[in-house]
Scaffold this motif. Structure first.
Motif, PDB file in Angstrom:
ATOM      1  N   PRO A 288       3.024  11.991 -73.251  1.00 24.18           N
ATOM      2  CA  PRO A 288       4.151  12.316 -72.373  1.00 24.18           C
ATOM      3  C   PRO A 288       3.707  12.544 -70.930  1.00 24.18           C
ATOM      4  O   PRO A 288       2.628  13.081 -70.681  1.00 24.18           O
ATOM      5  N   GLU A 289       4.561  12.135 -70.004  1.00 18.39           N
ATOM      6  CA  GLU A 289       4.246  12.322 -68.593  1.00 18.39           C
ATOM      7  C   GLU A 289       4.314  13.786 -68.193  1.00 18.39           C
ATOM      8  O   GLU A 289       3.903  14.131 -67.082  1.00 18.39           O
ATOM      9  N   TRP A 290       4.831  14.636 -69.082  1.00 15.27           N
ATOM     10  CA  TRP A 290       4.851  16.064 -68.784  1.00 15.27           C
ATOM     11  C   TRP A 290       3.624  16.793 -69.334  1.00 15.27           C
ATOM     12  O   TRP A 290       3.626  18.025 -69.393  1.00 15.27           O
ATOM     13  N   GLU A 291       2.585  16.056 -69.738  1.00 18.72           N
ATOM     14  CA  GLU A 291       1.302  16.684 -70.085  1.00 18.72           C
ATOM     15  C   GLU A 291       0.810  17.450 -68.862  1.00 18.72           C
ATOM     16  O   GLU A 291       0.562  16.862 -67.808  1.00 18.72           O
ATOM     17  N   PRO A 292       0.681  18.791 -68.944  1.00 22.28           N
ATOM     18  CA  PRO A 292       0.414  19.581 -67.741  1.00 22.28           C
ATOM     19  C   PRO A 292      -1.041  19.672 -67.314  1.00 22.28           C
ATOM     20  O   PRO A 292      -1.323  20.078 -66.181  1.00 22.28           O
ATOM     21  N   HIS A 293      -1.994  19.301 -68.176  1.00 20.09           N
ATOM     22  CA  HIS A 293      -3.398  19.600 -67.907  1.00 20.09           C
ATOM     23  C   HIS A 293      -4.226  18.401 -67.456  1.00 20.09           C
ATOM     24  O   HIS A 293      -5.440  18.386 -67.661  1.00 20.09           O
ATOM     25  N   THR A 294      -3.617  17.423 -66.838  1.00 26.05           N
ATOM     26  CA  THR A 294      -4.381  16.288 -66.341  1.00 26.05           C
ATOM     27  C   THR A 294      -3.789  15.785 -65.040  1.00 26.05           C
ATOM     28  O   THR A 294      -2.587  15.937 -64.793  1.00 26.05           O
ATOM     29  N   ALA A 295      -4.653  15.201 -64.189  1.00 30.13           N
ATOM     30  CA  ALA A 295      -4.174  14.438 -63.042  1.00 30.13           C
ATOM     31  C   ALA A 295      -3.941  13.014 -63.504  1.00 30.13           C
ATOM     32  O   ALA A 295      -4.371  12.613 -64.593  1.00 30.13           O
ATOM     33  N   TRP A 296      -3.280  12.221 -62.662  1.00 29.98           N
ATOM     34  CA  TRP A 296      -2.852  10.896 -63.091  1.00 29.98           C
ATOM     35  C   TRP A 296      -3.303   9.812 -62.129  1.00 29.98           C
ATOM     36  O   TRP A 296      -3.381  10.024 -60.922  1.00 29.98           O
TER      37      TRP A 296
END
Length: 551
Positions: A288-296
């Motif tokens: 999911p794009e709402w994964e909070p613990h990574t940069a993209w």
């Protein structure tokens, strides 16, 4: 009868006391209720930290107390600095209600495991199947003192920590098949991906206390986006696995990437785990794009079948400050390729609203694993930590400019030393070091690393004080000049005799199609000119000193 080992109350989480600095070991309940008194978690290996946060502490806190659904609610909790009495009561009630779900060796629902899990033939493995740093399979070092077959007893606390680490970071490839799983073929399950964190470049903001760290890692979301953690799932997980998308943050955090069963036994020194069953677990169909613990990493025109946004993995051997500008990219502009983490963007909003002070001592911790052999073995654990000035998250203004300029200056100094090396080698009639070699600029980056970290810490403490920032910039440039010159002078001093005479390149081989002479003298002259251009404040300071004291 084996002790079921209640993870809520039994000591298994190593923590550091905020006031004394002493190490303690606590259960989940004490870790949360005393989170304002504790500095941080301590683990066997760094990559256990995000596993413990995501698999246990964060979901228990959010599920028991309730998630912050507005920025104002998040700010209220963060400003309080600890759980309120009503929140503590909700935590205690939650512990009582779900106590049986946190029994590590529970007979019906062992925590983060599957009861009675077994392979079709009843095989088990040693605990090295859980321990990422232990020799196992193709991971056995040639001259290691321990082999895969050696006993590797784990205390219940160690077993619990490595169990959660496995759920987050386990290697890919073939896994044992579980009895009762219809997808098993010849006793195996193939095509397993790594654990979910193994596919990310994990970024964890950290505060002054464990409580603040928990809040800094809690995204503001509407109630319907949270779902439930794995221990509240009904029915409990069985041996079969599936592929699907996470239904909320709590399910994502407590994702069961493997089916595991710990096999405890009584030993002379107490309860120990020597054997385990590790089988295939659930697979995430779409991250999911709402994964909070990574940069993209973002692509405007992705290849067919690939997502436009992909997690940005950490580069082995590269300090996190070297990619700081992309980590500070709060708003993606046209043509931009990076997007920062949701949590850092949230902290920026909190700073701009006054909930987080400009001089707040924020730290950013990064975690990752370098896999090898088709992600079937662990080659290295990646971890770094830097102080990050909160004001720099604005992506504009004095603080941001100072931070970005300093990190870019460090890279430019490394390139300048590489250029000096190339010029000296040409003067001696040799070819410059190719990309696969070890360029001398890496020595510069290594020498500048503690200076950059010290600068970031100083900027954090200075807040928006422009005069302090200016003094810090000058001090940084002077020290960077000295360290870079130290490395350059060593190279100049070891140049061969041929470098003094030099070598001329003519015609098309020369610079801009013209003749050019490479010699030690021209190499040093050009290098000093580049140094002054990269570090203008230090150059002006040196010039002013020379004018005052020509000798």
């Amino acid at each position: 009868m084996v002790d079921e080992y209640d993870l809520l109350t039994r000591p298994w989480l190593p923590v550091r006391n905020r006031r004394s600095g002493d190490l303690e070991t606590v259960g989940i309940a004490e870790a949360l209720l005393r989170s304002h008194e504790l500095a941080d978690l301590v683990a066997d290996v760094p990559t256990q930290i995000p596993a413990l946060l995501r698999q246990v502490l964060l979901p228990v806190m959010v599920d028991a107390v309730g998630p912050p659904t507005t920025r104002e609610e998040w700010a209220r909790r963060f400003t309080a600095g600890r759980f309120t009495e009503p929140e503590r009561e909700r935590l205690s009630a939650y512990f009582d209600e779900y106590r049986d779900r946190f029994a590590l060796f529970g007979r019906s629902r062992p925590f983060a495991q599957v009861a009675n899990l077994r392979t079709p033939k009843g095989e088990t493995k040693g605990t090295v199947a859980l321990v990422a740093t232990a020799p196992s399979g193709n991971n056995v070092p040639l001259f290691g003192s321990r082999t895969e077959g050696d006993p590797f007893p784990l205390t219940p606390g160690q077993a619990a920590r490595w169990l959660l680490h496995t759920q987050c970071w386990d290697t890919a490839a073939i896994k044992s098949g579980a009895h009762g799983d219809p997808k098993v073929k010849a006793g195996k399950t193939t095509g397993n991906p790594t654990g979910p964190l193994g596919q990310l470049g994990v970024v964890v903001p950290a505060g002054r206390s464990l409580f603040e760290t928990l809040l800094l890692n809690t995204p503001v979301r509407s109630q319907d986006m949270w779902g439930i953690p794995q221990w509240r799932r009904e029915p409990a997980f069985g041996p079969e696995w599936d592929t699907y998308a996470p239904h909320g943050v709590l399910e994502l955090w407590t994702w069961q990437a493997r089916r595991v069963r710990l096999l405890p036994e009584e030993a002379d020194d107490g309860l120990r785990v020597l054997r385990v069953v590790v089988a295939a677990g659930d697979r995430i169909s779409v991250l999911p794009e709402w994964e909070p613990h990574t940069a993209w990493r973002v692509e405007d025109k992705p290849k067919p079948g690939t997502p436009a946004r992909r997690p940005r993995r950490h580069t082995p051997g590269r300090a996190v400050w070297r990619g700081l500008e992309s980590l500070l990219t709060m708003e993606r502009r046209d043509g931009g390729t990076f997007d920062t983490t949701e949590l850092l963007r949230q902290i920026r909003a909190a700073q701009m609203s006054g909930a987080v002070a400009e001089e707040y001592p924020l730290r950013v911790q990064t975690y990752g694993i370098l896999y090898g052999n088709k992600s079937a073995v662990v080659e290295d654990l990646l971890h770094d930590a830097i102080p990050l000035p909160v004001a720099a998250l604005r992506a504009e203004g004095e603080v941001y400019d100072v931070v970005v300029e300093a990190t870019e200056q460090a890279e430019q100094l490394a390139r300048a030393v590489n250029r000096l090396s190339a010029d000296l080698r040409r003067a001696e009639g040799a070819e410059p070091i190719k990309d696969k070699g070890q360029p001398p600029g890496e020595l510069v980056l290594h020498a500048l690393d503690p200076l950059v970290r010290r600068l970031l810490a100083g900027i954090s403490a200075a807040g928006m004080d422009v005069e302090v920032l200016a003094r810090g910039q000058l001090a940084w440039e002077r020290k960077a000049w000295a360290e870079t010159m130290r490395i350059a002078e060593r190279m100049l001093g070891t140049a061969g005799p041929g470098a003094f005479v030099g070598r001329k390149e003519t015609g098309k081989n020369g610079k801009n199609g013209k003749d050019i002479t490479y010699s030690l003298g021209t190499a040093e002259r050009d290098f000093r000119a580049r140094l002054a251009q990269i570090l203008p404040r230090a150059a002006e300071h040196r010039a002013a000193q020379h004018r005052r004291d020509p000798e």
